[in-house]
Design a protein around this motif. Structure first.
Motif, mmCIF file in Angstrom:
data_model
loop_
_atom_site.group_PDB
_atom_site.id
_atom_site.type_symbol
_atom_site.label_atom_id
_atom_site.label_comp_id
_atom_site.label_asym_id
_atom_site.label_seq_id
_atom_site.Cartn_x
_atom_site.Cartn_y
_atom_site.Cartn_z
ATOM 1 N N GLY A 131 0.686 -1.097 0.154
ATOM 2 C CA GLY A 131 0.034 -0.085 -0.001
ATOM 3 C C GLY A 131 0.908 1.185 0.045
ATOM 4 N N THR A 132 0.293 2.475 -0.471
ATOM 5 C CA THR A 132 0.857 3.557 -0.492
ATOM 6 C C THR A 132 -0.077 4.482 0.771
ATOM 7 N N ILE A 133 0.828 5.152 1.546
ATOM 8 C CA ILE A 133 0.189 6.127 2.561
ATOM 9 C C ILE A 133 0.620 7.468 2.195
ATOM 10 N N ALA A 134 0.020 8.508 1.753
ATOM 11 C CA ALA A 134 0.579 9.812 1.596
ATOM 12 C C ALA A 134 0.431 10.992 2.710
ATOM 13 N N LEU A 135 1.470 11.499 2.830
ATOM 14 C CA LEU A 135 1.375 12.767 3.868
ATOM 15 C C LEU A 135 0.562 13.731 3.319
ATOM 16 N N VAL A 136 -0.543 14.226 4.255
ATOM 17 C CA VAL A 136 -1.237 15.511 3.672
ATOM 18 C C VAL A 136 -1.029 16.779 4.561
ATOM 19 N N TYR A 137 -0.855 16.330 6.046
ATOM 20 C CA TYR A 137 -0.828 17.353 6.967
ATOM 21 C C TYR A 137 0.110 16.858 8.279
ATOM 22 N N VAL A 182 -1.848 10.407 5.756
ATOM 23 C CA VAL A 182 -1.191 10.972 7.219
ATOM 24 C C VAL A 182 -1.780 12.269 7.497
ATOM 25 N N VAL A 183 -2.469 12.643 8.478
ATOM 26 C CA VAL A 183 -2.706 13.870 8.986
ATOM 27 C C VAL A 183 -2.617 14.035 10.140
ATOM 28 N N PRO A 201 -8.840 6.094 4.433
ATOM 29 C CA PRO A 201 -8.591 6.274 5.733
ATOM 30 C C PRO A 201 -7.395 7.200 6.181
ATOM 31 N N ILE A 202 -7.792 7.847 7.432
ATOM 32 C CA ILE A 202 -6.596 8.779 7.806
ATOM 33 C C ILE A 202 -5.742 8.048 9.181
ATOM 34 N N TYR A 203 -4.772 8.457 8.838
ATOM 35 C CA TYR A 203 -3.614 7.583 9.749
ATOM 36 C C TYR A 203 -3.057 8.964 10.484
#
Ligand code: BMP
Length: 249
Positions: A131-137, A182-183, A201-203
């Motif tokens: 999976g890929t999880i992207a930084l957002v804040y 990621v927030v 989903p938010i991590y």
């Protein structure tokens, strides 16, 4: 292992009755390996995944990491490589290939690289069933200088209208079909705003030591709670996790 990362972590969370991801970030110590295995042994029933950062990725060898991921999987947990990947496509590709061979289930990336690179990371991770999880804040205090900076929406000089960088990152994350974002939990208002628009989903890291609270994060839309030091450095990590789980529920 045929299910997607997104499905696997959701399943682990249901099976364990926990949406806590342990940030396994030890300080430098001579008994690093023993320590890490002791922690997992003690906490594996109350977490759904382990996030591994440079605290272990740098001192550990390829085979140390592969063995660690095997142990994590034997406990039916997912393993996330937190390297905030942010490079040209060819370099991202080789990094993902190694991470997958080490047994990682997902990688955290920085969408600052732009759409083409992010799309190619998602494609590569999905081909490898990762999976890929992207930084957002991000959660740190200076995050507003980058993630909160007002930027022009387009790249042409005639484009007008400014939006915060994190809005663009969120749009990018959605359009590239990432598996999570990621927030940080340290900015409840921003977390709430993003969670109202989220499609994945938010991590959230930033809970405890960095000032964010579990209750706020849970209320504002966090799906997975990334927690390290407030568990690892507490006098009784197991009791600490159990108390966090009571707050979440
Ligand atoms: P702690 O709960 O001890 O503050 O650990 C948080 C973990 O999440 C660390 O591994 C940190 O590098 C990571 N992290 C973060 O704190 N904020 C972010 O915005 C993104 C992160 O990956």
């Amino acid at each position: 292992m045929t299910e997607s990362f997104r499905h696997r972590i959701a399943q682990a969370s249901r099976d364990k009755g926990s949406s806590i991801i342990l940030a396994l970030d030890p300080q430098e110590r001579p008994d690093l390996r023993e320590y890490v295995y002791r922690v997992i042994d003690k906490l594996h029933n109350h977490i759904c995944a382990v996030k591994i950062n440079f605290h272990l990725i740098l001192p550990f060898s390829f085979s140390d990491l592969r063995e660690l991921n095997e142990v994590i999987h034997n406990h039916q947990l997912q393993s996330i490589a937190d390297i905030k990947l942010n490079d040209i496509g060819e370099t991202d590709d080789i990094a993902i290939s190694y991470l997958s061979k080490m047994g990682f289930d997902a990688v955290i990336v920085n969408p600052f690289i732009g759409k083409n690179e992010l799309l190619s990371i998602v494609k590569k991770t999905h081909e490898l069933n990762c999976g890929t999880i992207a930084l957002v804040y991000m959660s740190h205090e200076g995050a507003n200088e980058g993630y909160g900076a007002l930027v022009k929406r387009g790249t042409s000089p005639s484009d007008t209208g400014f939006v915060p960088m994190y809005n663009l990152f969120l749009e990018l994350a959605h359009s590239c079909n990432v598996d999570g974002i990621v927030v940080g939990a340290t900015q409840p208002k921003i977390l709430r705003q993003i969670s109202a628009e989220k499609k994945v989903p938010i991590y959230s890291p930033g809970i405890g030591k960095q000032g964010g609270t579990i209750a706020d994060a849970a209320e504002n839309g966090t799906d997975y709670f990334i927690i390290g030091r407030s568990i690892l450095e507490s006098n009784d990590p197991l009791q600490e996790i159990l108390s966090i789980l009571r707050t979440i529920s």
